[in-house]
Design an enzyme around this catalytic site. Sequence first.
Site, short mmCIF file in Angstrom:
data_model
loop_
_atom_site.label_atom_id
_atom_site.label_comp_id
_atom_site.label_asym_id
_atom_site.label_seq_id
_atom_site.Cartn_x
_atom_site.Cartn_y
_atom_site.Cartn_z
N TRP A 344 63.67 105.31 36.69
CA TRP A 344 63.09 106.56 36.24
C TRP A 344 62.81 107.49 37.43
O TRP A 344 62.93 108.69 37.34
CB TRP A 344 61.79 106.31 35.46
CG TRP A 344 61.11 107.61 35.13
CD1 TRP A 344 61.57 108.58 34.29
CD2 TRP A 344 59.89 108.11 35.67
NE1 TRP A 344 60.72 109.64 34.27
CE2 TRP A 344 59.67 109.38 35.11
CE3 TRP A 344 58.95 107.61 36.57
CZ2 TRP A 344 58.56 110.15 35.42
CZ3 TRP A 344 57.84 108.37 36.88
CH2 TRP A 344 57.65 109.64 36.30
N HIS A 345 62.45 106.89 38.56
CA HIS A 345 62.09 107.70 39.71
C HIS A 345 63.30 108.34 40.37
O HIS A 345 63.15 109.22 41.21
CB HIS A 345 61.29 106.88 40.72
CG HIS A 345 59.89 106.61 40.26
ND1 HIS A 345 59.54 105.45 39.60
CD2 HIS A 345 58.77 107.34 40.35
CE1 HIS A 345 58.24 105.50 39.32
NE2 HIS A 345 57.76 106.64 39.75
N GLY A 346 64.51 107.88 40.05
CA GLY A 346 65.67 108.54 40.62
C GLY A 346 66.91 107.67 40.58
O GLY A 346 66.84 106.47 40.36
#
Lengths: 547, 84
Positions: A344-346
């Site tokens: 989700w963070h990248g």
Amino acid sequence: MLFNSTVFLFWFLPIACVSYYVLGHLAGSSSAKMLLCVASFVFYGWWNPWFVLLLVGSIAFNYTLSLYLTGDDDAKPVEPWLFAAGIAANLLLLIYYKYLFHVLELLHALGWVRVDYGSVILPIGISFFTFTQIGYLVDCRQGLVRERNLLDYVLFVTFFPHLIAGPILHHREIMPQFANEATYRFRAENLAVGLTLFCAGLIKKVLLADSIAGWAEAGFVNPSGVPFINAWSTVLAYSMQLYFDFSGYSDMAIGLGIMFGVKLPLNFNSPYKSTSIIDFWQRWHMTLTRYLTLLLYNPTALWIARIRQARGYAVNRQAASTPGGFATMIVVPTAFTMFLAGIWHGAGFQFIVYGLLHAAYLSLNHAWRIIRPPSPASEKFSRATAISISWRMLLTYNAVLVAQVYFRANSTADAGSLLAGMIGLHGAGFPLPVPLGTLQVLGPVGNFLLDSHTATVGLRSAYNDLTRPLFMNSLVTVGLGVIAFGTPNVYQMLNKWSPALSKIKLQATTRWLTWEPSWPSAIAVGMLLSIATLFFDRTGRFLYFQF
Amino acid sequence: MDDQAILTQVSAILREVLDLPDLTVTPSTTAENVEGWDSFAHINLVVAIETHFGIKIHTAEIEELKNVGELVQLVAEKLKHKKG
């Protein structure tokens, strides 16, 4: 629009706040809601007006779908494919803007894809407003949605304090507040508490996080061969920057919410004081933890537990102490959840490593709990408990720190290089405080110091201009550490006014740290705000805007 | 089955799931004030309750519960539906 900008604090906020209460008083709550919606779209569009269309489209799509999912008559069964298609559409939007071009770029670099497709601008806050709405759809599907007013829904999604970087809201805690008439009645207490909290967050951002930002960046920009002392100082500085930046943002968001009579959920509760990794995730980005638990961990874990039950296996703590039970009941749901939390963070392998590292930590923590169940906390303070708590805090923080290296690094290789530096594989890198000749007096010990010094001198040339600030920046980092580890947080100081929604009970602080609406606190907040404005418009962004 | 009977049975399940034989459970007991009642224990509790009472609890319903009292209410409601 940024919270720490002149246009926000001196134009947007006063105009929005005053007209909100005036309209609410004269024309009723619907007008106030409308105004707040318009203000939120302006807030969002300030950055890039075209993306307002995207936000409007996303809201229109999800609200329409929610009406189908919550059809009034029980006779009409909801098509499961409709729900699945809705979730898929939301995820596709996220994939298009967040991952597709990153992956294509990676494949292009590997030579697997001929054409260079370039990149796409990430619409700010897209993960946050998509997540919020997916959560809403899931609850519609499970028949838990009671409030279906369009205006309340639009406001729940767009309300500007949380729109760009959270806290991630749940409709059940927010939409009833927007539906409540009392929300639109002006209360001086809300303004005082909200402004104090906003001010605390602003100070955290512009004075604390930004003061260490350049230093935190140095090692991550050029991570090859970073020596011991520089690796640690850059990683520690980043760790402090990340906490003060993001928790500062959350404080500002919650404070702004209160100014408009709306209570948002608590997002940070002194996370670096955690005594275990499980504890850490209950204190760090709490609304993300709650969201992931609700939508990923619980369904997966329940699914597995029900299968076990159906096959006649036990589903209790003892069952989890067998290798098979532990793997299926704890490792699988945890790894699945944290893997997705990482991604989700990248788009990047470093985020997968970050997620899986935390999955490993959490599994170990659970294993430890099974082997040695936690004893009830004793009220009595003793030296033994103090040592045990400090040791557990230190262990937890270091585990968090290692994961944060992956979180911030531009690649897994960069992270590996920094971690190698942290365990001394790139030499000590101490700026020797004595003339080199004096070391010869120390014999072999001196030679060792001299060697490790000269070995790193070449590498250090890149850091030479940073050697002098090393002392100053280390001092600042230590100062921030003292605040993060040793002082009560602002929610404890404001505990009496319960400024945020939270299930946990916060520990009260000493009387002189407890905030009261008094002249001294008004002067203090005013002064801090004035100081903070001196640092306005200097830095562009908050760290969490990239997610 | 009345609420008191459900509470007694839920308490017994809770004690077994948490492996805390001496735990006293009241309607106002919450996960936050019982050591070891974490996300993992919570899942086990739900599945154990489902099996014991022969009901099904939605994932989202679990999160709505504030304390044991509300859990008992939920079970009572589900049992009523089951009969009716």
